[in-house]
Write a protein that holds these residues in place. Structure first.
Motif, PDB file in Angstrom:
ATOM      1  N   TYR A   1      23.598  18.424 -46.888  1.00 33.84           N
ATOM      2  CA  TYR A   1      23.070  17.652 -45.767  1.00 33.84           C
ATOM      3  C   TYR A   1      24.183  17.495 -44.747  1.00 33.84           C
ATOM      4  CZ  TYR A   1      21.087  13.803 -43.134  1.00 33.84           C
ATOM      5  OH  TYR A   1      20.598  13.029 -42.124  1.00 33.84           O
ATOM      6  N   PRO A   2      24.005  17.670 -43.489  1.00 32.75           N
ATOM      7  CA  PRO A   2      22.795  17.799 -42.681  1.00 32.75           C
ATOM      8  C   PRO A   2      22.371  19.245 -42.386  1.00 32.75           C
ATOM      9  CG  PRO A   2      24.610  17.343 -41.221  1.00 32.75           C
ATOM     10  CD  PRO A   2      25.167  17.388 -42.628  1.00 32.75           C
TER      11      PRO A   2
ATOM     12  N   SER B   1      17.858  19.866 -43.894  1.00 33.50           N
ATOM     13  CA  SER B   1      17.218  18.578 -43.637  1.00 33.50           C
ATOM     14  C   SER B   1      16.360  18.158 -44.825  1.00 33.50           C
ATOM     15  CB  SER B   1      16.349  18.670 -42.382  1.00 33.50           C
ATOM     16  OG  SER B   1      15.254  19.536 -42.615  1.00 33.50           O
TER      17      SER B   1
ATOM     18  N   ARG C   1      13.163  17.649 -44.795  1.00 33.11           N
ATOM     19  CA  ARG C   1      11.948  18.468 -44.781  1.00 33.11           C
ATOM     20  C   ARG C   1      12.203  19.826 -45.437  1.00 33.11           C
ATOM     21  NH1 ARG C   1       9.401  18.258 -39.445  1.00 33.11           N
ATOM     22  NH2 ARG C   1       8.108  16.673 -40.394  1.00 33.11           N
ATOM     23  N   GLU C   2      13.335  20.467 -45.109  1.00 35.01           N
ATOM     24  CA  GLU C   2      13.677  21.766 -45.698  1.00 35.01           C
ATOM     25  C   GLU C   2      13.938  21.626 -47.201  1.00 35.01           C
ATOM     26  OE1 GLU C   2      15.890  23.988 -41.984  1.00 35.01           O
ATOM     27  OE2 GLU C   2      16.986  22.486 -43.147  1.00 35.01           O
TER      28      GLU C   2
END
Length: 91
Positions: A37-38, A41, A43-44
Motif C-alpha cells: 500500500y499505496p 489500493s 479496491r485492487e
C-alpha cells in the motif's frame, strides 16, 4: 488490520504496509502477499483476493498458480526469436 474474507493490511514497526491474503491449503494456513500500500489500493487488493478465492474454489493453490504464471511469462520472454538469434550471434 483485518478486512474481510482473509484480506489484511500488515503494518511493520518501520511503517511499511503490505496486503496479505490468508487461506488454508491442504489443512495448513498459508499467506500470500498482494502488494504494498499505496501502490495497490484497497479496491485492487480486494479484486486480487477474489481472484485467489476463485482459484481455491477450483482446487488450485493461488500462490503456486502465480509462481507458475510468472515462470511461464519469463520463459516466453527469454525464448523469442530475437533472443535466440542474439545468443547464436554471441556464440
Amino acid at each position: 488490520l483485518g478486512d474481510i474474507d482473509g484480506l489484511s493490511l500488515a503494518v511493520t514497526a518501520s511503517g511499511g504496509r503490505s496486503w496479505h491474503f490468508r487461506y488454508c491449503w491442504n489443512g495448513k494456513q498459508k499467506r500470500m502477499s498482494m502488494g504494498t500500500y499505496p501502490e495497490v489500493s484497497l479496491r485492487e487488493a480486494r479484486s486480487l483476493r477474489d481472484e485467489a478465492r476463485k482459484l481455491l474454489a477450483q482446487g488450485v493453490n493461488p500462490q503456486a498458480h502465480r509462481r507458475h504464471t510468472r515462470e511461464a511469462d519469463r520463459l516466453a520472454e527469454e525464448n523469442t526469436f530475437k533472443s535466440t538469434f542474439d545468443h547464436w550471434v554471441e556464440h
